[in-house]
Design a protein around this motif. Structure first.
Motif, PDB file in Angstrom:
ATOM      1  N   SER A  85       0.823  -1.197   0.000  1.00 33.38           N
ATOM      2  CA  SER A  85       0.000   0.000   0.000  1.00 33.38           C
ATOM      3  C   SER A  85       0.860   1.251   0.000  1.00 33.38           C
ATOM      4  O   SER A  85       1.830   1.358   0.735  1.00 33.38           O
ATOM      5  N   GLN A  86       0.505   2.203  -0.839  1.00 30.46           N
ATOM      6  CA  GLN A  86       1.215   3.468  -0.867  1.00 30.46           C
ATOM      7  C   GLN A  86       0.619   4.443   0.137  1.00 30.46           C
ATOM      8  O   GLN A  86       1.174   5.513   0.367  1.00 30.46           O
ATOM      9  N   ALA A  87      -0.508   4.087   0.709  1.00 30.73           N
ATOM     10  CA  ALA A  87      -1.154   5.005   1.635  1.00 30.73           C
ATOM     11  C   ALA A  87      -0.579   4.900   3.034  1.00 30.73           C
ATOM     12  O   ALA A  87      -0.568   5.858   3.789  1.00 30.73           O
ATOM     13  N   THR A  88      -0.109   3.704   3.379  1.00 29.52           N
ATOM     14  CA  THR A  88       0.374   3.487   4.738  1.00 29.52           C
ATOM     15  C   THR A  88       1.851   3.826   4.796  1.00 29.52           C
ATOM     16  O   THR A  88       2.707   2.977   4.686  1.00 29.52           O
ATOM     17  N   THR A  89       2.186   5.092   4.936  1.00 27.28           N
ATOM     18  CA  THR A  89       3.570   5.528   4.983  1.00 27.28           C
ATOM     19  C   THR A  89       3.860   6.165   6.323  1.00 27.28           C
ATOM     20  O   THR A  89       2.966   6.555   7.068  1.00 27.28           O
ATOM     21  N   GLY A  97      -2.025  -5.190   6.274  1.00 25.66           N
ATOM     22  CA  GLY A  97      -1.872  -4.612   7.595  1.00 25.66           C
ATOM     23  C   GLY A  97      -0.832  -5.296   8.466  1.00 25.66           C
ATOM     24  O   GLY A  97      -0.601  -4.865   9.592  1.00 25.66           O
ATOM     25  N   SER A  98      -0.206  -6.333   7.953  1.00 19.57           N
ATOM     26  CA  SER A  98       0.833  -7.010   8.725  1.00 19.57           C
ATOM     27  C   SER A  98       2.140  -6.238   8.622  1.00 19.57           C
ATOM     28  O   SER A  98       2.321  -5.374   7.757  1.00 19.57           O
ATOM     29  N   GLU A 125       5.164   2.049  13.325  1.00 18.98           N
ATOM     30  CA  GLU A 125       4.817   1.574  11.992  1.00 18.98           C
ATOM     31  C   GLU A 125       3.306   1.609  11.758  1.00 18.98           C
ATOM     32  O   GLU A 125       2.836   1.933  10.665  1.00 18.98           O
ATOM     33  N   ARG A 126       2.534   1.294  12.794  1.00 21.57           N
ATOM     34  CA  ARG A 126       1.077   1.205  12.631  1.00 21.57           C
ATOM     35  C   ARG A 126       0.389   2.552  12.737  1.00 21.57           C
ATOM     36  O   ARG A 126      -0.659   2.776  12.094  1.00 21.57           O
TER      37      ARG A 126
END
Length: 623
Positions: free
Chosen positions: A2-6, A96-97, A250-251
């Motif tokens: 995912s490019q959104a979860t940065t 999500g991992s 990270e989360r």
């Protein structure tokens, strides 16, 4: 992915991204408007491929000579394009991992086939095919890269502000050849193992025009990783956020500019005194937070360095590099998560525009938890120092501690350092130290001497002498301290003999500061007769780059005037070479932790001002 979860990155302040952003427009324009100008700039006959052979940051007539060779004096350079200019690298997988350690490291600007904006373009090496105005309509050209380098580089055609990947089978047309062709070379990695690739890149142009064929080759070298030395001024000091785990960051994202709440004993005092010491040295006292989840040993998470290539107008274009520790986790290591978990935050928090994060470790060591528990600490980056530059080693020299017979740092890690060919790593026997880290007895400071710097060296015999003067009978009668003094003195003498020979140190280049070591008895440990610092080690401090040395309060006995005898002696010794000591209280936060503890150097890391580093390719005496 995912490019959104940065990750949330350091705001565009001076230490990491501002310098790159400020020069991006001009530098990219330099690539986009490359001209053959200056002496000898007339259109050359036949196929001609230009690179920045004379290292002035531009393509011009001065690049004509010696394009197909690379020497210390001439030859183009290309930056390993390993930062994250557009902030596109994710911190979590699509489901999500957590990403594996290797997946985190695999994402960077060169991991795709795009140029990710103007900052990314800044890290490419410009090339140009000189115009062939008489090329026929059926003429064509191909551009290839030598086989050894091909997996490690990528070529782009640069036209109308766009970058298009150029494959070995792509043909340049006669029309393109008549007007000249702009190219850009991307290095996808640094040299890790010279047996696989030595870092040299031969880009070959071949032009076919009817029955005539002509060719040309430009040789480039990928820029080496240069580790920073401690005479460079501190830009930002990095410390552990012990209350936030790497996975939390990270989360949920993380802002390293927001002060963390102290959660460990003595942490609040340490932070306050560290900030005051930095301010007193005229430096930024805003501490940069780094989520570790309690692994406070910041220097063990990564070591800092940089890549540098010539920029326009005699400047140097640099990329900051954080080289993650190859310390396999002492328990629970796995193929997906082999390394010390806190090292991951370098990727998720500090990587970004102008900042690359690398890792290198031997996968065969993963899972051998007993070995890692006993020997893994040799691979911690707190076990690596850089002796400052001198005539023989203009970029400085890497030093690391090793048990020469039984164990050493990760061999692939030291091989990577050796492969850079600029700082020739030197192993120093630290088998007499329980942790085995070279920073437990050695550091470096600027000095008002002919060399310009001095080694700060722990002296346990000086420490015993000062205790005798102070009448500290309880310490003097302790058999473990007596044995510790003997073992440490012998180990330090051996180290100094090596450093004197290899670095050419003279007596005036060595500043001796008092120390007190104790012998440890660790049942079942493969090494016996090992020692640790009994009192906070003055030598385990941090040079600020401003003639102030941050040192831990040693807590030695007082003399008749009530002054700590170790503090007085250290201040006098360092003042003799023009260095002031700023004392920082860290007993509870660092020294008294665990079996052997640590000091200021162990629990901090420093991002240093790279503008003060002289370009390595211009240094006199390079070999």
């Amino acid at each position: 992915m995912s490019q959104a979860t940065t990750s949330r990155r350091i705001p565009r302040r001076r230490p990491l991204a501002v310098a790159a952003a400020a020069t991006a427009t001009a530098a990219v324009a330099g690539i986009a408007v490359v001209q053959l100008s200056g002496a000898g700039a007339a259109t050359p006959p036949g196929a001609t491929l230009f690179a920045d052979t004379n290292r002035d940051g531009r393509l011009n007539g001065g690049d004509m000579r010696g394009r197909s060779a690379w020497t210390d004096d001439r030859g183009a350079l290309v930056m390993p394009n390993l930062d994250d200019s557009a902030g596109r690298c994710p911190t979590l997988a699509e489901d999500g991992s957590r990403l594996t350690d290797d997946e985190l490291a695999a994402c960077h600007d060169a991991s795709d086939e795009r140029v990710n904006g103007p900052l990314d373009a800044l890290d490419l090496a410009p090339l140009r095919v000189a115009a062939l105005p008489r090329a026929g309509s059926d003429a064509f050209a191909t551009i290839t890269v030598n086989a050894a380098a091909a997996p490690h580089v990528r070529l782009f055609l640069h036209r109308h502000g766009e970058y298009t990947p150029l494959g070995p089978d792509t043909r340049l047309t006669g029309e393109q050849l008549r007007s000249g062709v702009r190219l850009a070379l991307e290095a996808r990695d640094l040299v890790r193992d010279p047996a696989e690739w030595d870092g040299l890149i031969d880009v070959t142009l071949e032009v076919v025009d009817g029955d005539r064929t002509s060719g040309d080759t430009a040789r480039l070298r990928v820029a080496p990783l240069i580790l920073t030395h401690d005479l460079l001024p501190i830009d930002r000091m990095v410390i552990s956020d012990n209350g936030t785990t790497p996975e939390d960051a990270e989360r949920h994202g993380y802002d390293p500019e927001v002060p963390a709440r102290p959660v460990e004993d003595g942490e609040e005092v340490f932070r306050a005194e560290l900030g005051a010491a930095l301010a007193g040295a005229g430096l930024n006292d805003d501490l940069l937070e780094y989520p570790t989840g309690g692994d406070r040993w910041m220097r063990d998470q990564f070591i800092t360095g940089y890549f540098a290539v010539p920029g326009p107008d005699g400047t140097a274009h640099r990329m900051r590099v954080l080289l993650r520790s190859a310390d396999v986790m002492p328990e629970g290591s796995s193929a997906d998560f082999p390394l010390r978990d806190a090292g991951r935050s370098a990727f998720t928090v500090l990587r970004g525009p102008g900042t690359a994060v690398l890792q290198q470790y031997d996968a065969d060591r993963v899972g051998d938890d007993e070995h890692s528990a006993l020997w893994g600490s040799f691979s911690s980056t707190g076990n690596f120092l850089v002796a400052p530059p001198d005539e023989r080693f203009p970029a400085g020299r890497v030093l690391y501690g090793s048990n020469l017979e039984l164990a050493a740092p990760d061999a692939t890690f030291t091989r990577l350092l050796q492969a850079q060919h600029e700082q020739e790593p030197l192993a120093v026997d630290t088998s007499w130290l329980a942790v085995g880290h070279i920073d437990e007895f050695l550091s470096f400071v600027p000095a008002g001497t002919e060399r310009g710097w001095a080694a700060v060296v722990a002296d346990p015999e000086l420490g015993r002498d000062l205790l005798t003067e102070a009448g500290a009978d309880a310490l003097l009668d302790d058999e473990r301290l007596t044995a510790g003094t003997r073992l440490a003195a012998a180990g330090i003498d051996r180290a100094l003999e090596l450093l004197t020979r290899e670095l050419g140190l003279s007596a005036e280049d060595i500043v001796r500061v008092p120390a007190l070591f104790t012998r440890l008895d660790v049942p079942g440990h493969p090494r016996q007769d090992i020692v640790a610092n009994h009192l906070p080690a003055v030598a385990n401090g941090v040079a600020t780059g401003t003639r102030t040395f941050l040192a831990p309060v040693p807590h030695a006995p007082a003399d008749a005037t009530g002054e700590d005898v170790f503090q007085r002696a250290a201040e006098e010794a360092l003042a003799a070479v023009g260095v002031r000591v700023a004392w920082v209280e860290e007993w509870d936060y660092a020294h008294a932790v665990g079996t052997v503890g640590g000091e200021i150097h162990c629990v901090t890391n420093a991002l240093r001002d790279l503008s003060a580093a002289r370009p390595w390719w211009r240094s006199p005496g390079r070999s």
